[in-house]
Design a protein around this motif. Structure first.
Motif, mmCIF file in Angstrom:
data_model
loop_
_atom_site.group_PDB
_atom_site.id
_atom_site.type_symbol
_atom_site.label_atom_id
_atom_site.label_comp_id
_atom_site.label_asym_id
_atom_site.label_seq_id
_atom_site.Cartn_x
_atom_site.Cartn_y
_atom_site.Cartn_z
ATOM 1 N N GLN A 1 90.187 28.354 92.088
ATOM 2 C CA GLN A 1 91.378 28.952 91.500
ATOM 3 C C GLN A 1 91.619 30.367 92.018
ATOM 4 O OE1 GLN A 1 93.662 27.548 89.713
ATOM 5 N NE2 GLN A 1 92.652 25.591 89.380
ATOM 6 N N LEU A 2 90.550 31.111 92.261
ATOM 7 C CA LEU A 2 90.712 32.470 92.772
ATOM 8 C C LEU A 2 91.312 32.446 94.161
ATOM 9 C CD1 LEU A 2 90.192 35.430 92.025
ATOM 10 C CD2 LEU A 2 87.988 35.247 93.195
ATOM 11 N N SER A 3 90.858 31.503 94.994
ATOM 12 C CA SER A 3 91.423 31.406 96.332
ATOM 13 C C SER A 3 92.877 30.975 96.292
ATOM 14 C CB SER A 3 90.557 30.454 97.143
ATOM 15 O OG SER A 3 91.217 29.484 97.712
ATOM 16 N N ARG A 4 93.231 30.063 95.385
ATOM 17 C CA ARG A 4 94.631 29.653 95.255
ATOM 18 C C ARG A 4 95.486 30.789 94.707
ATOM 19 N NH1 ARG A 4 95.561 24.318 91.892
ATOM 20 N NH2 ARG A 4 94.395 23.555 93.710
ATOM 21 N N ALA A 5 94.985 31.504 93.723
ATOM 22 C CA ALA A 5 95.748 32.609 93.136
ATOM 23 C C ALA A 5 95.951 33.733 94.139
ATOM 24 C CB ALA A 5 95.039 33.142 91.897
ATOM 25 N N ARG A 6 94.958 33.957 94.990
ATOM 26 C CA ARG A 6 95.065 35.039 95.962
ATOM 27 C C ARG A 6 96.202 34.789 96.945
ATOM 28 N NH1 ARG A 6 90.100 35.227 97.204
ATOM 29 N NH2 ARG A 6 90.151 33.837 99.007
ATOM 30 N N VAL A 7 96.428 33.532 97.288
ATOM 31 C CA VAL A 7 97.486 33.198 98.238
ATOM 32 C C VAL A 7 98.857 33.206 97.565
ATOM 33 C CG1 VAL A 7 98.381 31.383 99.743
ATOM 34 C CG2 VAL A 7 95.932 31.859 99.696
ATOM 35 N N ALA A 8 98.929 32.622 96.370
ATOM 36 C CA ALA A 8 100.231 32.390 95.742
ATOM 37 C C ALA A 8 100.684 33.512 94.830
ATOM 38 C CB ALA A 8 100.192 31.079 94.952
ATOM 39 N N ARG A 9 99.764 34.355 94.333
ATOM 40 C CA ARG A 9 100.128 35.299 93.281
ATOM 41 C C ARG A 9 100.144 36.754 93.725
ATOM 42 N NH1 ARG A 9 102.516 31.628 90.254
ATOM 43 N NH2 ARG A 9 101.130 29.968 89.579
ATOM 44 N N ILE A 10 99.850 37.023 94.988
ATOM 45 C CA ILE A 10 99.836 38.417 95.436
ATOM 46 C C ILE A 10 101.197 39.077 95.237
ATOM 47 C CG2 ILE A 10 99.760 39.829 97.530
ATOM 48 C CD1 ILE A 10 97.252 38.386 98.344
ATOM 49 N N PRO A 11 102.319 38.437 95.600
ATOM 50 C CA PRO A 11 103.616 39.095 95.328
ATOM 51 C C PRO A 11 103.826 39.399 93.856
ATOM 52 C CG PRO A 11 103.895 37.267 96.851
ATOM 53 C CD PRO A 11 102.498 37.174 96.323
ATOM 54 N N LEU A 12 103.396 38.487 92.966
ATOM 55 C CA LEU A 12 103.567 38.724 91.538
ATOM 56 C C LEU A 12 102.654 39.829 91.038
ATOM 57 C CD1 LEU A 12 103.934 35.056 90.294
ATOM 58 C CD2 LEU A 12 105.720 36.761 90.586
ATOM 59 N N LEU A 13 101.494 39.991 91.670
ATOM 60 C CA LEU A 13 100.612 41.090 91.294
ATOM 61 C C LEU A 13 101.274 42.424 91.626
ATOM 62 C CD1 LEU A 13 97.924 42.154 90.233
ATOM 63 C CD2 LEU A 13 96.998 41.911 92.541
ATOM 64 N N PHE A 14 101.948 42.488 92.771
ATOM 65 C CA PHE A 14 102.690 43.700 93.110
ATOM 66 C C PHE A 14 103.770 43.972 92.068
ATOM 67 C CE2 PHE A 14 101.080 43.082 97.516
ATOM 68 C CZ PHE A 14 100.542 44.340 97.689
ATOM 69 N N VAL A 15 104.449 42.915 91.641
ATOM 70 C CA VAL A 15 105.488 43.074 90.617
ATOM 71 C C VAL A 15 104.884 43.615 89.328
ATOM 72 C CG1 VAL A 15 107.122 41.839 89.166
ATOM 73 C CG2 VAL A 15 106.979 41.311 91.599
ATOM 74 N N ALA A 16 103.738 43.057 88.911
ATOM 75 C CA ALA A 16 103.092 43.506 87.673
ATOM 76 C C ALA A 16 102.676 44.969 87.779
ATOM 77 C CB ALA A 16 101.873 42.632 87.382
ATOM 78 N N THR A 17 102.123 45.357 88.941
ATOM 79 C CA THR A 17 101.685 46.745 89.118
ATOM 80 C C THR A 17 102.865 47.704 89.129
ATOM 81 O OG1 THR A 17 99.802 45.928 90.411
ATOM 82 C CG2 THR A 17 100.320 48.271 90.573
ATOM 83 N N PHE A 18 103.895 47.386 89.896
ATOM 84 C CA PHE A 18 105.063 48.258 89.967
ATOM 85 C C PHE A 18 105.783 48.325 88.631
ATOM 86 C CE2 PHE A 18 105.378 47.220 94.745
ATOM 87 C CZ PHE A 18 104.449 48.200 95.023
ATOM 88 N N GLN A 19 105.770 47.219 87.884
ATOM 89 C CA GLN A 19 106.382 47.233 86.559
ATOM 90 C C GLN A 19 105.668 48.214 85.642
ATOM 91 O OE1 GLN A 19 107.452 43.551 83.894
ATOM 92 N NE2 GLN A 19 105.296 44.007 83.594
ATOM 93 N N SER A 20 104.342 48.190 85.644
ATOM 94 C CA SER A 20 103.583 49.097 84.786
ATOM 95 C C SER A 20 103.758 50.549 85.218
ATOM 96 C CB SER A 20 102.099 48.707 84.803
ATOM 97 O OG SER A 20 101.913 47.438 84.218
ATOM 98 N N ILE A 21 103.754 50.795 86.526
ATOM 99 C CA ILE A 21 103.966 52.159 87.004
ATOM 100 C C ILE A 21 105.380 52.625 86.654
ATOM 101 C CG2 ILE A 21 104.153 53.586 89.079
ATOM 102 C CD1 ILE A 21 101.880 51.953 90.276
ATOM 103 N N GLY A 22 106.353 51.735 86.763
ATOM 104 C CA GLY A 22 107.721 52.102 86.387
ATOM 105 C C GLY A 22 107.832 52.453 84.914
ATOM 106 N N ILE A 23 107.115 51.748 84.067
ATOM 107 C CA ILE A 23 107.131 52.072 82.638
ATOM 108 C C ILE A 23 106.528 53.458 82.400
ATOM 109 C CG2 ILE A 23 106.102 51.442 80.417
ATOM 110 C CD1 ILE A 23 106.448 48.516 81.283
ATOM 111 N N MET A 24 105.449 53.783 83.103
ATOM 112 C CA MET A 24 104.855 55.111 82.941
ATOM 113 C C MET A 24 105.803 56.199 83.412
ATOM 114 S SD MET A 24 100.793 54.666 83.790
ATOM 115 C CE MET A 24 101.057 54.220 85.498
ATOM 116 N N ILE A 25 106.532 55.941 84.484
ATOM 117 C CA ILE A 25 107.520 56.926 84.951
ATOM 118 C C ILE A 25 108.624 57.094 83.910
ATOM 119 C CG2 ILE A 25 109.270 57.362 86.712
ATOM 120 C CD1 ILE A 25 107.460 55.935 88.718
ATOM 121 N N LEU A 26 109.064 55.998 83.334
ATOM 122 C CA LEU A 26 110.103 56.066 82.305
ATOM 123 C C LEU A 26 109.615 56.829 81.074
ATOM 124 C CD1 LEU A 26 112.904 55.092 81.316
ATOM 125 C CD2 LEU A 26 111.762 53.046 80.438
ATOM 126 N N MET A 27 108.403 56.552 80.629
ATOM 127 C CA MET A 27 107.866 57.226 79.459
ATOM 128 C C MET A 27 107.557 58.687 79.721
ATOM 129 S SD MET A 27 107.869 55.044 77.004
ATOM 130 C CE MET A 27 106.824 55.884 75.820
#
Length: 268
Positions: A36-62
Motif C-alpha cells: 500500500q505504501l508503494s501504491r500510495a507513493r505513486v498515486a497520492r503524491i500530488p494530493l500530499l502537495f495539496v494537503a501541505t499547501f492547504q495547511s500552509i495557506g491556512i496558517m498564512i490566512l490565520m
C-alpha cells in the motif's frame, strides 16, 4: 469399446488436499503495508502537495488575525495545521479508497488472500498515515518560522504523527467500509476533514462551550494539544503525556473498529 482402467488403490486418493495455513498477522501486515505504501507513493503524491499547501495557506490566512510568539493562539494554529495534513490523507483519502474498493468489488480480492483481515485494514491504515510524514514536517517547520515558535519542540511529531494518524486512519477506513455507497464515504471523509480543520486549527479559547465538546470527541484533538504545549515555554509534561495516552487509546479503538468493519464488509 475402450475399457476404463480402475483408479490406483492408494490411501487418501479421494481426500481433498489440505489448505495452506493462514499467514501470521505481523508478516501479513508488513506485506500489506509495503504494498500500500508503494501504491500510495505513486498515486497520492500530488494530493500530499495539496494537503501541505492547504495547511500552509491556512496558517498564512490565520497570521492576519493571530500574533506571532509563543501565545496559545499561535501554537494552536501551527499544531492544528500540522495535524490537518494527517486528517486530509489518513481520514479523507482513506475513506474514499475503502469506499471505492467496496463499491467496485475490490474487497473480494483481499478476501481470497490467506492473510488475516486485521492485516489488510491495519496495513492500509498504517501506509496512509506514514505517507503524511513529509507534509507534516514541512508544515510544522514553516509554521514555527512564520509564527516565531521554537523548532526544538517539533521532536514530539515522532509520537503525534503515528498516534493521530492511527486514530484518523482507523476512522477513515471504518467510514469507507461501513458507508453503503462510495459517494457517502467520500462525503463523510470530507466532513471529517472539515471537522479536523475547524475544531483543530482554531484556538479552543475562542470557541463556544458546545463546540469545545465536539472538539473533545475528535481523537486528533489530543495530538494537537500535546504538540501545542511543547511549542511554548514551560510545557506541562504530565498533560502532554495524558493527551498522548488518550490519542493512543482512541487510535486503538479506531483501528479495532476498522478491522471489524473490514471483516463485516468482506464477509458479505
Amino acid at each position: 469399446m475402450t475399457a476404463t482402467l480402475p483408479a490406483p488403490d492408494r490411501p487418501g486418493a479421494d481426500a481433498p488436499a489440505p489448505l495452506a495455513p493462514q499467514a501470521r498477522l505481523w508478516p501479513s501486515l508488513a506485506a500489506v503495508y509495503r504494498s500500500q505504501l508503494s501504491r500510495a507513493r505513486v498515486a497520492r503524491i500530488p494530493l500530499l502537495f495539496v494537503a501541505t499547501f492547504q495547511s500552509i495557506g491556512i496558517m498564512i490566512l490565520m497570521r492576519g488575525v493571530v500574533d506571532s510568539g509563543p501565545g496559545d493562539e499561535a501554537r494552536a494554529v501551527v499544531a492544528g495545521s500540522s495535524v490537518l495534513v494527517v486528517a486530509f490523507v489518513a481520514l479523507n483519502l482513506l475513506a474514499q479508497y475503502f469506499g471505492r474498493l467496496r463499491a467496485e468489488g475490490g474487497l473480494d480480492f483481499y478476501a481470497t488472500l490467506p492473510v488475516p483481515g486485521a492485516a489488510v485494514a491495519l496495513g492500509t491504515a498504517a501506509a496512509y498515515a506514514s505517507f503524511t510524514v513529509p507534509g507534516v514536517v514541512v508544515t510544522a517547520v514553516t509554521g514555527c518560522l512564520m509564527y516565531g515558535l521554537p523548532l526544538s519542540g517539533l521532536w514530539l511529531l515522532v509520537a503525534v504523527v503515528p498516534l493521530a494518524g492511527a486514530a484518523l486512519a482507523g476512522l477513515g477506513a471504518a467510514v469507507g467500509l461501513l458507508a453503503p455507497r462510495a459517494e457517502l464515504a467520500t462525503l463523510c471523509g470530507q466532513l471529517g476533514m472539515s471537522a479536523a480543520l475547524l475544531l483543530g486549527v482554531l484556538p479552543a479559547s475562542r470557541m463556544p462551550e458546545p463546540i469545545t465538546w465536539l472538539r473533545d470527541l475528535l481523537p486528533s484533538t489530543y495530538g494537537v494539544e500535546a504538540l501545542a504545549q511543547v511549542l511554548g515555554p514551560g510545557a506541562d509534561w504530565g498533560s502532554v503525556t495524558a493527551n498522548l495516552a488518550v490519542c493512543a487509546a482512541a487510535g486503538a479503538l479506531a483501528l479495532a473498529l476498522a478491522t471489524w468493519a473490514y471483516r463485516r464488509a468482506a464477509g458479505r
